[in-house]
Design a protein around this motif. Structure first.
Motif, PDB file in Angstrom:
ATOM      1  N   ALA A  89      50.018  57.031 119.697  1.00 53.32           N
ATOM      2  CA  ALA A  89      51.356  56.812 119.131  1.00 53.32           C
ATOM      3  C   ALA A  89      51.696  55.319 119.116  1.00 53.32           C
ATOM      4  O   ALA A  89      52.275  54.814 118.147  1.00 53.32           O
ATOM      5  N   LEU A  90      51.334  54.614 120.175  1.00 56.03           N
ATOM      6  CA  LEU A  90      51.605  53.173 120.230  1.00 56.03           C
ATOM      7  C   LEU A  90      50.916  52.449 119.072  1.00 56.03           C
ATOM      8  O   LEU A  90      51.507  51.574 118.432  1.00 56.03           O
ATOM      9  N   ARG A  91      49.663  52.807 118.824  1.00 54.05           N
ATOM     10  CA  ARG A  91      48.918  52.145 117.749  1.00 54.05           C
ATOM     11  C   ARG A  91      49.479  52.493 116.383  1.00 54.05           C
ATOM     12  O   ARG A  91      49.507  51.663 115.474  1.00 54.05           O
ATOM     13  N   ALA A 124      58.974  52.527 123.494  1.00 56.49           N
ATOM     14  CA  ALA A 124      59.994  53.575 123.687  1.00 56.49           C
ATOM     15  C   ALA A 124      59.779  54.719 122.694  1.00 56.49           C
ATOM     16  O   ALA A 124      59.818  55.902 123.066  1.00 56.49           O
ATOM     17  N   GLU A 125      59.531  54.348 121.421  1.00 55.66           N
ATOM     18  CA  GLU A 125      59.286  55.387 120.412  1.00 55.66           C
ATOM     19  C   GLU A 125      58.010  56.160 120.733  1.00 55.66           C
ATOM     20  O   GLU A 125      57.963  57.377 120.594  1.00 55.66           O
ATOM     21  N   ALA A 126      56.983  55.432 121.156  1.00 53.58           N
ATOM     22  CA  ALA A 126      55.700  56.078 121.456  1.00 53.58           C
ATOM     23  C   ALA A 126      55.842  57.040 122.633  1.00 53.58           C
ATOM     24  O   ALA A 126      55.234  58.121 122.631  1.00 53.58           O
ATOM     25  N   GLU A 127      56.643  56.668 123.628  1.00 59.09           N
ATOM     26  CA  GLU A 127      56.851  57.587 124.770  1.00 59.09           C
ATOM     27  C   GLU A 127      57.586  58.843 124.316  1.00 59.09           C
ATOM     28  O   GLU A 127      57.273  59.947 124.750  1.00 59.09           O
ATOM     29  N   ASP A 128      58.571  58.668 123.446  1.00 50.58           N
ATOM     30  CA  ASP A 128      59.285  59.841 122.905  1.00 50.58           C
ATOM     31  C   ASP A 128      58.322  60.764 122.178  1.00 50.58           C
ATOM     32  O   ASP A 128      58.364  61.990 122.323  1.00 50.58           O
ATOM     33  N   VAL A 129      57.451  60.152 121.370  1.00 52.17           N
ATOM     34  CA  VAL A 129      56.483  60.951 120.602  1.00 52.17           C
ATOM     35  C   VAL A 129      55.534  61.682 121.551  1.00 52.17           C
ATOM     36  O   VAL A 129      55.266  62.878 121.379  1.00 52.17           O
ATOM     37  N   ALA A 130      55.032  60.970 122.556  1.00 52.90           N
ATOM     38  CA  ALA A 130      54.092  61.599 123.494  1.00 52.90           C
ATOM     39  C   ALA A 130      54.753  62.764 124.227  1.00 52.90           C
ATOM     40  O   ALA A 130      54.153  63.842 124.374  1.00 52.90           O
ATOM     41  N   ARG A 155      43.740  50.459 126.748  1.00 56.85           N
ATOM     42  CA  ARG A 155      44.527  51.674 126.486  1.00 56.85           C
ATOM     43  C   ARG A 155      45.739  51.677 127.411  1.00 56.85           C
ATOM     44  O   ARG A 155      45.576  51.556 128.629  1.00 56.85           O
ATOM     45  N   PRO A 156      46.927  51.792 126.865  1.00 56.57           N
ATOM     46  CA  PRO A 156      48.122  51.732 127.712  1.00 56.57           C
ATOM     47  C   PRO A 156      48.241  52.958 128.608  1.00 56.57           C
ATOM     48  O   PRO A 156      47.897  54.066 128.196  1.00 56.57           O
ATOM     49  N   LEU A 157      48.687  52.741 129.813  1.00 59.56           N
ATOM     50  CA  LEU A 157      48.886  53.859 130.742  1.00 59.56           C
ATOM     51  C   LEU A 157      50.328  54.337 130.630  1.00 59.56           C
ATOM     52  O   LEU A 157      51.250  53.525 130.497  1.00 59.56           O
ATOM     53  N   PRO A 158      50.525  55.656 130.685  1.00 58.24           N
ATOM     54  CA  PRO A 158      51.906  56.159 130.653  1.00 58.24           C
ATOM     55  C   PRO A 158      52.629  55.795 131.942  1.00 58.24           C
ATOM     56  O   PRO A 158      52.018  55.731 133.011  1.00 58.24           O
ATOM     57  N   SER A 159      53.899  55.572 131.847  1.00 58.61           N
ATOM     58  CA  SER A 159      54.687  55.287 133.042  1.00 58.61           C
ATOM     59  C   SER A 159      54.815  56.560 133.872  1.00 58.61           C
ATOM     60  O   SER A 159      54.639  57.675 133.366  1.00 58.61           O
ATOM     61  N   SER A 160      55.131  56.376 135.144  1.00 55.60           N
ATOM     62  CA  SER A 160      55.316  57.562 135.993  1.00 55.60           C
ATOM     63  C   SER A 160      56.507  58.377 135.498  1.00 55.60           C
ATOM     64  O   SER A 160      56.518  59.609 135.598  1.00 55.60           O
ATOM     65  N   GLY A 161      57.492  57.686 134.927  1.00 59.59           N
ATOM     66  CA  GLY A 161      58.655  58.397 134.397  1.00 59.59           C
ATOM     67  C   GLY A 161      58.257  59.336 133.260  1.00 59.59           C
ATOM     68  O   GLY A 161      58.753  60.465 133.179  1.00 59.59           O
ATOM     69  N   LEU A 162      57.360  58.872 132.396  1.00 61.13           N
ATOM     70  CA  LEU A 162      56.928  59.725 131.281  1.00 61.13           C
ATOM     71  C   LEU A 162      56.180  60.946 131.801  1.00 61.13           C
ATOM     72  O   LEU A 162      56.435  62.081 131.365  1.00 61.13           O
ATOM     73  N   ILE A 163      55.279  60.727 132.754  1.00 56.83           N
ATOM     74  CA  ILE A 163      54.533  61.868 133.319  1.00 56.83           C
ATOM     75  C   ILE A 163      55.500  62.861 133.966  1.00 56.83           C
ATOM     76  O   ILE A 163      55.360  64.087 133.806  1.00 56.83           O
TER      77      ILE A 163
END
Lengths: 193, 121
Positions: A41-43, A50-56, B23-31
């Motif tokens: 999503a980031l790529r 923030a958008e990529a985290e929402d998508v994930a 490759r970006p790592l997800p934050s602990s908040g996201l997990i």
């Protein structure tokens, strides 16, 4: 189910275990698949974290919901996930949500020299910027092939097109990148002609 | 201004390789949010399963809702029986009209009545 050696357990089996109420299977899947969804999503979104985290998160939520009706053997979980992330990113790109290159976080690498780190950062930002200028389908094919490392048949399944079309999109995307980045040869450390 | 040569495949590949390394790592908040979603989904499924396994008292309302349909079915069955039982006489008159044959035989000649059948048994 014990997941001491969870690396050996296919995602599909973990998903079935989750649908049968196994919380540990969900934990393993979340740790295994969220980075994939987030990175892709980031790529696709030009580095908008923030958008990529929402998508994930949304893609993973859809996976949990899908688990009850998941039919093993029909598709790989990762293929399904890439498809969902693709669709979510495309929706956001259509809405015009983009990000400035300055928002892209710096890479967290080992401990290369300052010069090497700066060069890697410049290359990463240049690539991200050039990718963001490609048409969405070309960007998608290039990212899946050259950054996510998927095979052409897998990409064809994710994008819902034939392998020939994937090859064409990838080739056009790479030509577009090569042309865009030509002006930044010196900055990227590729010297002159 | 002279136009620069586009990057070749090797140069592009080095760019791709640099991007692949980080490759970006997800934050602990996201997990945590993803796991919370999985728990909510699992709880919703568990609630659904509990609802589908209800006891007899819970099933009564659905049974009551089915009564009108059952009464309709019974009525239709009774009507069918009555028509089959009493229809011989009207058909006797209609058969001559529709078949255009002289009525020198009655319907009982072709299809014996229920009472005759019963008397033969």
């Amino acid at each position: 189910m014990a997941f001491d050696a969870s690396g050996d357990i296919p995602n599909e089996a973990l998903l079935v275990a989750f649908s049968n109420g196994d919380g540990e299977a969900a934990r393993v899947l979340a740790l295994r698949l969220t980075p994939i969804a987030l990175g892709y999503a980031l790529r696709m979104l030009g580095g908008d974290r923030a958008e990529a985290e929402d998508v994930a998160q949304e893609a993973m939520l859809r996976l949990w919901r899908q688990s009850r009706s998941w039919r093993q053997g029909e598709a790989k979980v990762t293929t399904w996930l890439y498809r969902v992330v693709s669709n979510l990113c495309t929706d956001r790109l259509r809405r015009g949500r983009t990000v400035g290159i300055d928002q892209i976080p710096d890479p967290v690498d080992g401990a290369p020299s300052m010069e090497t780190r700066l060069m890697q950062l410049a290359r990463k930002r240049a690539l991200s910027s050039a990718l963001a200028n490609l048409p969405t389908r070309q960007r998608q094919a290039v990212v899946l092939r050259h950054l996510e490392g998927l095979s052409n048949p897998e990409i064809a399944e994710i994008m819902g097109i034939g392998v020939d079309a994937v090859e064409s999109l990838t080739a056009r995307g790479k030509r577009g990148l090569a042309t865009q980045l030509a002006a930044r040869r010196d900055e990227l450390g590729y010297g002159d002609d | 201004m002279t136009e620069r040569r586009p990057l070749d495949d090797e140069e592009l590949e080095s760019l791709f390789a640099a991007a692949r390394q980080s490759r970006p790592l997800p934050s602990s908040g996201l997990i945590e949010r993803v796991l919370a979603d999985s728990e909510r989904q699992a709880n919703a499924v568990a609630r659904g399963a509990a609802t589908s396994g209800r006891g007899v008292p819970d099933a009564i309302p659905e049974t009551v809702r089915g009564i009108p349909a059952a009464l309709g079915l019974m009525g239709a069955a009774a009507a069918g029986l009555a028509i089959g039982f009493f229809a011989a006489l009207p058909l006797d008159g209609l058969s001559g009209v529709y078949l255009e044959v002289s009525a020198d035989f009655s319907i009982e000649d072709i299809m014996p009545s229920f009472f005759d059948l019963m008397s033969e048994v």
